[in-house]
Design an enzyme around this catalytic site. Structure first.
Site, mmCIF file in Angstrom:
data_model
loop_
_atom_site.group_PDB
_atom_site.id
_atom_site.type_symbol
_atom_site.label_atom_id
_atom_site.label_comp_id
_atom_site.label_asym_id
_atom_site.label_seq_id
_atom_site.Cartn_x
_atom_site.Cartn_y
_atom_site.Cartn_z
ATOM 1 N N LYS A 80 -24.888 -40.565 28.523
ATOM 2 C CA LYS A 80 -23.435 -40.784 28.688
ATOM 3 C C LYS A 80 -22.798 -40.315 29.989
ATOM 4 O O LYS A 80 -22.191 -40.726 30.655
ATOM 5 C CB LYS A 80 -22.518 -40.376 27.350
ATOM 6 C CG LYS A 80 -22.816 -41.340 26.436
ATOM 7 C CD LYS A 80 -22.405 -40.684 24.911
ATOM 8 C CE LYS A 80 -23.079 -41.841 23.943
ATOM 9 N NZ LYS A 80 -22.654 -41.431 22.466
ATOM 10 N N GLN A 84 -20.228 -36.171 19.468
ATOM 11 C CA GLN A 84 -21.542 -37.040 19.409
ATOM 12 C C GLN A 84 -21.588 -36.548 17.912
ATOM 13 O O GLN A 84 -21.756 -35.836 17.524
ATOM 14 C CB GLN A 84 -22.371 -36.121 20.052
ATOM 15 C CG GLN A 84 -23.626 -36.967 20.215
ATOM 16 C CD GLN A 84 -23.949 -38.313 20.534
ATOM 17 O OE1 GLN A 84 -23.375 -38.655 21.407
ATOM 18 N NE2 GLN A 84 -24.430 -39.128 19.699
ATOM 19 N N ASP A 110 -14.399 -43.910 21.197
ATOM 20 C CA ASP A 110 -15.548 -44.521 20.415
ATOM 21 C C ASP A 110 -15.057 -45.513 19.433
ATOM 22 O O ASP A 110 -15.722 -46.273 18.801
ATOM 23 C CB ASP A 110 -16.233 -43.196 19.456
ATOM 24 C CG ASP A 110 -17.447 -42.684 20.028
ATOM 25 O OD1 ASP A 110 -18.221 -43.729 20.619
ATOM 26 O OD2 ASP A 110 -17.880 -41.576 19.689
#
Ligand code: NAP
Length: 279
Positions: free
Chosen positions: A52, A96, A119
């Site tokens: 990422k 995460q 997200d």
């Protein structure tokens, strides 16, 4: 021969387009900044987080990295998220997953400001998707829609079957296909006569988390198959939820694993980061 839907190529196209957009935003004085939080040292998470950050660098997005020890308390993590929520120079916040057991993931997701929820996991983002309002969409299913569109596969009026009903893949996938005017059915572990249902699909999206589970007996001839699954088999080779070799001559188009859905997730995360400047 089936069309191989090339996620590597399509994700690169998207990242190139985003690079141009970010440069334009910069020229107007707007920076894009993503805060990435990792708790602990799970090797898979470290790889995902690294990828990422690399994508951010390629596109010109600033990334702020928070690598926290397993021992951090839930309260400390929530406080950090609150601080990032308040910072005007941070557009997106990504935590995460999975998190260590002593931290409640739902609480963490709920604490992220929905305007920075790149997200797309916050209930407000999910709610907006379900009622057709603009908002952040979970990256993997958003990537599947891009794969279909950019491969010239129309969704409107098609029988779409989604195999799997997780909050991050199956459910948002079904809502997105519905938004594109597909006729959508969701299957799960309690579905009776699974083959009968999946064989109706013009577009079958498989996200069940079982290596090579879907063979051609589950698929109508000429269907489009999107394989979200990703596993390492007994020979350490990557494979999907679909038995690629078994079905490839039976379908009209299919995503390979690797190189199909996988690369799209990060591309769509980057897209959400750029969109977050408008949130
Ligand atoms: P998950 O949370 O484990 O959900 C699996 C779903 O499949 C559940 O809804 C489950 O039904 C259903 N299912 C399991 N066994 C089944 C069976 N025998 N028949 C019918 N339905 C069955 O998985 P997920 O997070 O959605 O992920 C799915 C796969 O995608 C995994 O391989 C994961 O690694 C991969 N993935 C890839 C990406 C990417 O970027 N490429 C991103 C996310 C996930 P119930 O709800 O009834 O239990």
């Amino acid at each position: 021969m089936a069309l191989l839907i090339d996620g590597k190529k399509i994700s690169t196209e998207i990242k190139e387009e985003l690079k141009v957009k970010v440069a334009e935003l910069k020229a107007k004085g707007t920076e894009v900044t993503l805060a990435v939080i990792q708790v602990g040292h799970d090797p898979a998470s470290t790889v995902y987080v690294g990828n990422k950050k690399k994508a951010c660098e390629f596109i010109g997005i600033n990334s702020l990295s928070y690598e926290l020890e397993d021992s951090i308390t839930e309260e400390e993590l929530l406080q950090l998220i609150q601080q990032l929520n308040e910072r005007e120079d941070v557009n997106g916040i990504l935590v995460q997953l999975p998190l260590p057991k002593h931290i409640n993931e739902d609480k963490v997701i709920m604490t992220i400001d929905p305007k920075k929820d790149v997200d797309g996991f916050h209930p407000q983002s999910v709610g907006k998707l379900s009622i057709g309002q603009k908002g952040f969409v979970s990256c993997t299913p958003a990537g599947v829609i891009q794969l279909l569109k950019r491969s010239g596969i129309s969704i409107e009026g098609k029988e779409c079957v989604v195999l799997g009903r997780s909050n991050i893949v199956g459910k948002p996938m079904a809502l997105l296909l519905l938004r594109e005017n597909g006729t959508v059915t969701i299957c799960h572990s309690k579905t009776k006569d699974l083959k009968e249902v999946t064989k109706r699909a013009d577009i079958l999206v498989v996200a069940i988390g079982k290596p090579r589970f879907i063979g051609k007996e589950y698929i109508k001839e000429g269907a489009v198959v999107i394989d979200v699954g990703i596993h390492r088999d007994e020979n350490n080779k990557l494979c999907g939820d679909v038995d690629f070799d078994d079905v490839v001559d039976h379908v009209s188009a299919i995503t390979p694993v690797p190189g199909g859905v996988g690369p799209m997730t990060i591309a769509m995360l980057m897209n959400n980061c750029v969109e977050s400047t408008e949130a």
